[in-house]
Design an enzyme around this catalytic site. Sequence first.
Site, PDB file in Angstrom:
ATOM      1  N   ASP A   1       0.842  -1.202   0.000  1.00  0.00           N
ATOM      2  CA  ASP A   1       0.000   0.000   0.000  1.00  0.00           C
ATOM      3  C   ASP A   1       0.880   1.258   0.000  1.00  0.00           C
ATOM      4  OD1 ASP A   1      -2.741   1.284   0.509  1.00  0.00           O
ATOM      5  OD2 ASP A   1      -1.596   2.027   2.228  1.00  0.00           O
TER       6      ASP A   1
ATOM      7  N   LYS B   1       1.625   4.257  -3.053  1.00  0.00           N
ATOM      8  CA  LYS B   1       1.576   5.712  -2.870  1.00  0.00           C
ATOM      9  C   LYS B   1       2.889   6.362  -3.314  1.00  0.00           C
ATOM     10  CE  LYS B   1      -1.786   5.161   0.837  1.00  0.00           C
ATOM     11  NZ  LYS B   1      -1.952   4.906   2.266  1.00  0.00           N
TER      12      LYS B   1
HETATM   13  P1  NHO Z   1     -14.439  -1.430   0.577  1.00  0.00           P
HETATM   14  O1  NHO Z   1     -15.134  -1.093   1.862  1.00  0.00           O
HETATM   15  O2  NHO Z   1     -13.882  -2.779   0.390  1.00  0.00           O
HETATM   16  O3  NHO Z   1     -15.484  -1.107  -0.582  1.00  0.00           O
HETATM   17  C1  NHO Z   1     -15.229  -1.407  -1.917  1.00  0.00           C
HETATM   18  C2  NHO Z   1     -16.525  -1.294  -2.714  1.00  0.00           C
HETATM   19  O4  NHO Z   1     -16.209  -1.478  -4.097  1.00  0.00           O
HETATM   20  C3  NHO Z   1     -17.572  -2.328  -2.375  1.00  0.00           C
HETATM   21  O5  NHO Z   1     -18.856  -1.728  -2.459  1.00  0.00           O
HETATM   22  C4  NHO Z   1     -17.425  -3.385  -3.509  1.00  0.00           C
HETATM   23  O6  NHO Z   1     -18.626  -4.066  -3.793  1.00  0.00           O
HETATM   24  C5  NHO Z   1     -17.064  -2.477  -4.649  1.00  0.00           C
HETATM   25  N1  NHO Z   1     -16.320  -3.155  -5.731  1.00  0.00           N
HETATM   26  C6  NHO Z   1     -15.128  -3.779  -5.644  1.00  0.00           C
HETATM   27  N2  NHO Z   1     -14.770  -4.263  -6.847  1.00  0.00           N
HETATM   28  C7  NHO Z   1     -15.746  -3.938  -7.722  1.00  0.00           C
HETATM   29  C8  NHO Z   1     -15.964  -4.155  -9.103  1.00  0.00           C
HETATM   30  N3  NHO Z   1     -15.074  -4.805  -9.851  1.00  0.00           N
HETATM   31  N4  NHO Z   1     -17.108  -3.672  -9.650  1.00  0.00           N
HETATM   32  C9  NHO Z   1     -18.016  -3.010  -8.906  1.00  0.00           C
HETATM   33  N5  NHO Z   1     -17.850  -2.764  -7.601  1.00  0.00           N
HETATM   34  C10 NHO Z   1     -16.739  -3.223  -7.002  1.00  0.00           C
HETATM   35  O7  NHO Z   1     -13.215  -0.417   0.301  1.00  0.00           O
HETATM   36  P2  NHO Z   1     -13.029   1.083   0.883  1.00  0.00           P
HETATM   37  O8  NHO Z   1     -12.338   1.055   2.183  1.00  0.00           O
HETATM   38  O9  NHO Z   1     -14.313   1.806   0.767  1.00  0.00           O
HETATM   39  O10 NHO Z   1     -11.986   1.678  -0.166  1.00  0.00           O
HETATM   40  C11 NHO Z   1     -12.404   2.152  -1.418  1.00  0.00           C
HETATM   41  C12 NHO Z   1     -11.206   2.723  -2.163  1.00  0.00           C
HETATM   42  O11 NHO Z   1     -10.680   3.810  -1.414  1.00  0.00           O
HETATM   43  C13 NHO Z   1     -10.048   1.706  -2.318  1.00  0.00           C
HETATM   44  O12 NHO Z   1      -9.423   1.908  -3.569  1.00  0.00           O
HETATM   45  C14 NHO Z   1      -9.098   2.111  -1.203  1.00  0.00           C
HETATM   46  O13 NHO Z   1      -7.748   1.769  -1.464  1.00  0.00           O
HETATM   47  C15 NHO Z   1      -9.289   3.620  -1.263  1.00  0.00           C
HETATM   48  N6  NHO Z   1      -8.834   4.264  -0.077  1.00  0.00           N
HETATM   49  C16 NHO Z   1      -9.330   3.940   1.151  1.00  0.00           C
HETATM   50  C17 NHO Z   1      -8.777   4.520   2.279  1.00  0.00           C
HETATM   51  C18 NHO Z   1      -9.368   4.191   3.621  1.00  0.00           C
HETATM   52  O14 NHO Z   1      -9.008   4.780   4.644  1.00  0.00           O
HETATM   53  N7  NHO Z   1     -10.357   3.299   3.701  1.00  0.00           N
HETATM   54  C19 NHO Z   1      -7.687   5.384   2.077  1.00  0.00           C
HETATM   55  C20 NHO Z   1      -7.284   5.764   0.801  1.00  0.00           C
HETATM   56  C21 NHO Z   1      -7.869   5.193  -0.272  1.00  0.00           C
HETATM   57  O15 NHO Z   1      -6.255   6.988   2.933  1.00  0.00           O
HETATM   58  C22 NHO Z   1      -6.769   5.740   3.159  1.00  0.00           C
HETATM   59  C23 NHO Z   1      -5.679   4.676   3.137  1.00  0.00           C
HETATM   60  O16 NHO Z   1      -4.749   4.755   2.371  1.00  0.00           O
HETATM   61  C24 NHO Z   1      -5.877   3.544   4.038  1.00  0.00           C
HETATM   62  C25 NHO Z   1      -4.627   2.620   4.113  1.00  0.00           C
HETATM   63  N8  NHO Z   1      -5.035   1.263   4.402  1.00  0.00           N
HETATM   64  C26 NHO Z   1      -3.726   3.123   5.210  1.00  0.00           C
HETATM   65  O17 NHO Z   1      -3.085   4.170   5.033  1.00  0.00           O
HETATM   66  O18 NHO Z   1      -3.655   2.445   6.290  1.00  0.00           O
END
Ligand code: NHO
Length: 364
Positions: free
Chosen positions: A223, A227
């Site tokens: 991850d 970045k």
């Molecule tokens: P989820 O909760 O798994 O939700 C994913 C959704 O996408 C679900 O509804 C699923 O059904 C849908 N989906 C997946 N594949 C699909 C497909 N092929 N077709 C249609 N739908 C599909 O994931 P999140 O947590 O909501 O994350 C969503 C995006 O945001 C991801 O790309 C994740 O990397 C990004 N993101 C999340 C965070 C966070 O805090 N949750 C952050 C940044 C970006 O700054 C955060 C971060 O970097 C967290 C990191 N782990 C850290 O620094 O510790």
Amino acid sequence: ASARQVNIAIIGAGGVGKCFLSQLESLAARRQNQKLVLTYIATSKKAVYSDSYSPIALDSVVSTLSSSSQAPLALPKLVDYLAASGTKTVLVDNTSSQDIADAYPSFLRRGISIVTPNKKAFSGSYKLWQDIFAAKEEGGSLLYHEASCGAGLPVISTIKDLVETGDEVTKIEGVFSGTMSFLFNSFAPTSGSGGGKWSAEVAKAKELGYTEPDPRDDLNGLDVARKLTILARYAGLEVESPTSFPVQSLIPKQLESVASGDEFLARLPEFDAEMEEVKAEAQKEGKVVRFVGSIDVASKQVKVGLEKFDLSHPIAALKGSDNIISFYTKRYGSNPLIIQGAGAGGDVTAMGVTSDLLKVLAQL
Ligand code: NHO
């Protein structure tokens, strides 16, 4: 005059996606000169849309979606569907899907703008990166991905501003993972005492919802490597992929292939002594250990892994799941431009997506 309409299509309604939906609802209600119309929403299993592009009500979209019997459109069909509406359209990709990321060029080439927190498109192969920006030019579309690094913190916009105004980035370093930040701030606090066993801290981070469902996805360093790949490319380095430079994984070799995240957590205590040693070694030098990433532009070196820091160093003194990113540039000299704050979580990540959407709307 009637308000200009912009259509919104959303893929993904998980942790970030749900927070984005509530921010979109309030944004749409406040928007004066543009009418925002949700015409498509999908998860991996379900979708809601209609041939007449009728508006999907934002206040009930989550329940509409969960009771829907429509299947998501295949990506090439979705491109055609959105492009055929005759109305300016923004695609919001709230998934972490590589397939969707691979399809960005087809959307952008057809004039569909994209905002996303998904890192895959920008940290995949260098060829995909080039294809994306060429397709954007060709289609006259817009593309923003602030939340792909540092959640809602202005990290991507800052490096773009630095570069586009003619500054030269020489070095970037920091803590890029909310999960890793939380783990080390609690495992090896600057106070020297109070840190629990490594495996217990990992279990606690998972309980608090900071880690990915399988904590190995955070602990393998990928991850952070993604970045850094994105930032290095904006700084001018042609980084081939997030596996083309050294990345230290914190997953013990013996646990790399265990079947589930739960089994991984159950066996992690066997390796507590190793992490205790790493911590003690730093303590002997009056330091603490942290998981950091750095990019040295002149030597083209990108690396991710554990390093030791003096207790007075800003990286050592981070709190909670905060990120810190320092930009060293020609203009800023030896006092870097520093960005610090929450680096993970649904609301702050969705804020990065919503603010990107505002940037797109201002230009449509
Ligand atoms: P989820 O909760 O798994 O939700 C994913 C959704 O996408 C679900 O509804 C699923 O059904 C849908 N989906 C997946 N594949 C699909 C497909 N092929 N077709 C249609 N739908 C599909 O994931 P999140 O947590 O909501 O994350 C969503 C995006 O945001 C991801 O790309 C994740 O990397 C990004 N993101 C999340 C965070 C966070 O805090 N949750 C952050 C940044 C970006 O700054 C955060 C971060 O970097 C967290 C990191 N782990 C850290 O620094 O510790």
